[in-house]
Design an enzyme around this catalytic site. Sequence first.
Site, PDB file in Angstrom:
ATOM      1  N   SER A  68      15.531  70.720  43.310  1.00 40.93           N
ATOM      2  CA  SER A  68      14.322  69.901  43.297  1.00 40.93           C
ATOM      3  C   SER A  68      13.886  69.540  44.705  1.00 40.93           C
ATOM      4  O   SER A  68      14.718  69.300  45.590  1.00 40.93           O
ATOM      5  CB  SER A  68      14.639  68.622  42.508  1.00 40.93           C
ATOM      6  OG  SER A  68      13.699  67.627  42.794  1.00 40.93           O
ATOM      7  N   GLU A  92      12.978  66.824  45.504  1.00 44.34           N
ATOM      8  CA  GLU A  92      13.540  65.495  45.755  1.00 44.34           C
ATOM      9  C   GLU A  92      14.723  65.577  46.718  1.00 44.34           C
ATOM     10  O   GLU A  92      15.055  64.599  47.379  1.00 44.34           O
ATOM     11  CB  GLU A  92      14.016  64.870  44.435  1.00 44.34           C
ATOM     12  CG  GLU A  92      12.910  64.317  43.572  1.00 44.34           C
ATOM     13  CD  GLU A  92      12.371  62.988  44.091  1.00 44.34           C
ATOM     14  OE1 GLU A  92      13.149  62.199  44.631  1.00 44.34           O
ATOM     15  OE2 GLU A  92      11.169  62.758  43.948  1.00 44.34           O
ATOM     16  N   TYR A 116      19.463  60.831  41.631  1.00 44.48           N
ATOM     17  CA  TYR A 116      19.048  62.112  41.045  1.00 44.48           C
ATOM     18  C   TYR A 116      19.054  63.197  42.115  1.00 44.48           C
ATOM     19  O   TYR A 116      19.605  64.283  41.930  1.00 44.48           O
ATOM     20  CB  TYR A 116      17.643  61.949  40.462  1.00 44.48           C
ATOM     21  CG  TYR A 116      16.956  63.245  40.062  1.00 44.48           C
ATOM     22  CD1 TYR A 116      17.157  63.791  38.800  1.00 44.48           C
ATOM     23  CD2 TYR A 116      16.100  63.905  40.942  1.00 44.48           C
ATOM     24  CE1 TYR A 116      16.526  64.980  38.424  1.00 44.48           C
ATOM     25  CE2 TYR A 116      15.466  65.079  40.581  1.00 44.48           C
ATOM     26  CZ  TYR A 116      15.678  65.606  39.321  1.00 44.48           C
ATOM     27  OH  TYR A 116      15.058  66.777  38.966  1.00 44.48           O
TER      28      TYR A 116
END
Length: 323
Positions: free
Chosen positions: A124, A126, A148
Amino acid sequence: MAKTALITGITGQDGYYLSKLLREKGYQVAGLIPPQRQASVAKLGELANQIKVCPVELTDSKALLQVVAQLHPDEIYNLAAPSFVPDSWKDPLGTLDLVTGTATRLLDAVREVGIPTRFYQASSSEMFGNVDRDPQDENTPFRPKNPYAAAKLHAHWTMVHHRSRYNLFACSGILYNHESPRRPPSFVTRKVTLTAAKIKLGLSDRLEMGNLDAKRDWGYAGDHVEAMWRMLQADEPEDYVIGTGKLHAVRELVATAFECVDLNWEQYVQVNPKFFRPDEHFQLVADPTKAKTNLGWEPQVSFEALIEKMVKKDLEYLQAKNF
Ligand code: GDP
């Protein structure tokens, strides 16, 4: 002979679009679904009866090994994750176990069974977190900012280590936000398209939003799953940044969605600090040059077309529900 693909997270948005793509390409598709959630295969709609359901807990190493040994999948796509990022603060350890644990257990299973399975790890954007440059590419340093992202990064490195130590064909797709009518309404795109459709139909009269200046690189999930598949068809296993390379503000998202239903967003949108996020990063934008050069991958659906597609589906969905 038809190829077999095994997918975790098959009942989510990406699981749906990937299963659809693979079935169109003639694959046999199997999905790992926890036994108590088997009924969730219905979320795949018309695809549900074309999927082999393997009722397995993703935390059960032995059961995962058995499935891999029985199926001998040509490809594994590890998509399972608690996708709504803010939720990972509520259960950091559970997030780590699901995200990193599943990747590790599946990679171990492939290695133990000793088959030439190609492995896709859903990474991701992220993971880039606190970026010091934009756009980001495969060489940008990772600075994750939430549980996460940290779990995704751990899974990413676990995959990289397995690839180099055991010579596995494993790849990681570092995906930026990707949306569709199947996005849950906790995400901002779907919240906006669903509420714009509700207001149009007289089912709601306002939309409460967080930071309208927040920006994202929003692509179409159907385009992004194509990149996953292409990665596993390449000659060499490599990691890729997948995104559109374009940043749009939440304000533009709102304006575009309301334009689709011929309404002026400013009459309906209220900003509520409740929806603001602490410690936001607004400059997460992809440089997908490597994917274009090596895989011939390019997004096909523009931001405007994506939002229009979502608003249309939401209007259809609400009308079907109401009458
Ligand atoms: P994320 O990139 O995985 O966090 O995807 P989201 O769709 O949840 O959020 C995208 C961005 O929209 C974030 O920067 C939020 O701050 C911003 N945003 C502004 N208003 C809202 C809102 O009402 N709900 C959500 N979910 N996000 C909002």
